[in-house]
Design a protein around this motif. Structure first.
Motif, mmCIF file in Angstrom:
data_model
loop_
_atom_site.group_PDB
_atom_site.id
_atom_site.type_symbol
_atom_site.label_atom_id
_atom_site.label_comp_id
_atom_site.label_asym_id
_atom_site.label_seq_id
_atom_site.Cartn_x
_atom_site.Cartn_y
_atom_site.Cartn_z
ATOM 1 N N GLN A 53 0.818 -1.035 -0.474
ATOM 2 C CA GLN A 53 0.175 -0.008 -0.356
ATOM 3 C C GLN A 53 0.706 1.104 0.097
ATOM 4 O O GLN A 53 0.713 2.715 -0.874
ATOM 5 N N LEU A 54 1.858 1.355 0.838
ATOM 6 C CA LEU A 54 3.127 2.631 0.877
ATOM 7 C C LEU A 54 3.553 2.494 -0.788
ATOM 8 O O LEU A 54 4.197 3.393 -0.639
ATOM 9 N N ASP B 19 2.729 2.226 -3.819
ATOM 10 C CA ASP B 19 1.233 1.910 -4.409
ATOM 11 C C ASP B 19 0.656 3.695 -4.564
ATOM 12 O O ASP B 19 -0.305 4.218 -3.199
ATOM 13 N N SER B 20 1.361 4.169 -5.319
ATOM 14 C CA SER B 20 1.274 5.882 -5.931
ATOM 15 C C SER B 20 -0.693 5.523 -6.369
ATOM 16 O O SER B 20 -1.122 6.949 -5.994
ATOM 17 N N THR C 236 -3.013 6.817 0.771
ATOM 18 C CA THR C 236 -1.485 5.825 1.864
ATOM 19 C C THR C 236 -2.548 6.543 3.144
ATOM 20 O O THR C 236 -3.079 7.023 3.110
#
Length: 175
Positions: A49-50, A52-53, A57
């Protein structure tokens, strides 16, 4: 009775020097027994998740003491008291904002997750294994915005779940 058994199992595993895998199973069992409605998120999922832009967030909340947080924390994490009744810093967040809470192993943070669920947050998760597992897997932790290789061990017993080389020395605990 289930809670007592889970707590005793965890204490025995730590004190008896059981394997790391067995001790983590005991910790996870204790958390599940005391907080059955809390949803856990794995460190792999959080890392994805962190990275994946394209997705929001998650808000990271560190449910450890100020001394523990001062040694290191996840990048961008906000410290919250695990014993707080309310979290005014989150008042501006939408109730469906993704929130991930962690502590040393996941017990204190599970209590915060439960409190946030009660307050109406629907996408709040407890980081399974918390900062100990995160750091043990070689993921970065920070102090004053800089990567460091130290994590506060909480105490001598729980610190056994932290890789020896990551365990903060007494002199770094007061930073």
């Amino acid at each position: 009775m289930r809670r007592l058994f889970a707590s005793l199992l965890c204490a025995v595993a730590l004190q008896a020097g059981c394997s790391e895998a067995l001790t983590w199973r005991a910790v996870n069992h204790m958390i599940a027994a005391d907080y059955p409605d809390v949803t856990a998120l794995t460190t792999d999922s959080l890392a994805a998740q962190l990275a994946d832009s394209t997705s929001p967030t998650p808000v990271l909340l560190d449910a450890r003491s100020p001394d523990e947080y001062a040694v290191s924390h996840l990048r961008g994490a906000r410290r919250v008291s695990p014993s707080a009744d309310a979290y005014p810093a989150l008042d501006t967040l939408a109730s469906d904002a993704p929130i991930v809470v962690y502590c040393s192993v996941g017990y204190r943070s599970a209590g915060v997750v439960q409190a946030l669920q009660t307050q109406g947050f629907s996408r709040v998760y407890n980081l399974k294994g918390s900062i100990f597992r995160w750091a043990n897997e070689g993921r970065p932790v920070y102090r004053n915005g800089e990567p460091v290789s130290a994590v506060h061990p909480y105490d001598a017993s729980w610190g056994q779940l932290l890789t020896d080389s990551l365990r903060a020395s007494p002199s770094s605990e007061s930073l």
